[in-house]
Motif scaffolding. Structure first.
Motif: not given
Length: 82
Positions: A42-44, A50-52, A74-75, A79-82
């Motif tokens: 719904e939002d990331a 968490a990835s930070r 969105t998913r 995934a592409a930027v994490m």
């Protein structure tokens, strides 16, 4: 063995007014490789924060096969930027 109920109670008291990044860092430090977050996409925001706190964190997304194309997009973008 860790008593998770007591751990949660203590963390609740100590982190009650802490900003989200601090809470996520605590979780990453406490649970290590067992730390993951869930996301409905719904939002990331939570996945991003968490990835930070824990680069490479696992983000759990349950693909029910009923999501809108935008949700899957969105998913994939997250995934592409994490």
């Amino acid at each position: 063995m860790v008593d998770l109920e007591k751990l949660a109670e203590r963390a609740g008291r100590e982190l009650e007014e802490a900003p989200a990044p601090e809470i996520l860092r605590w979780a990453a430090e406490t649970f290590g490789r067992k730390f993951c977050v869930t996301s409905s996409m719904e939002d990331a925001v939570v996945a991003h924060l968490a990835s930070r706190a824990f680069p490479g964190v696992d983000v759990v997304f349950l693909d029910t096969g009923y999501h809108f194309e935008e949700t899957i997009g969105t998913r994939d973008a997250v995934a592409a930027v994490m």
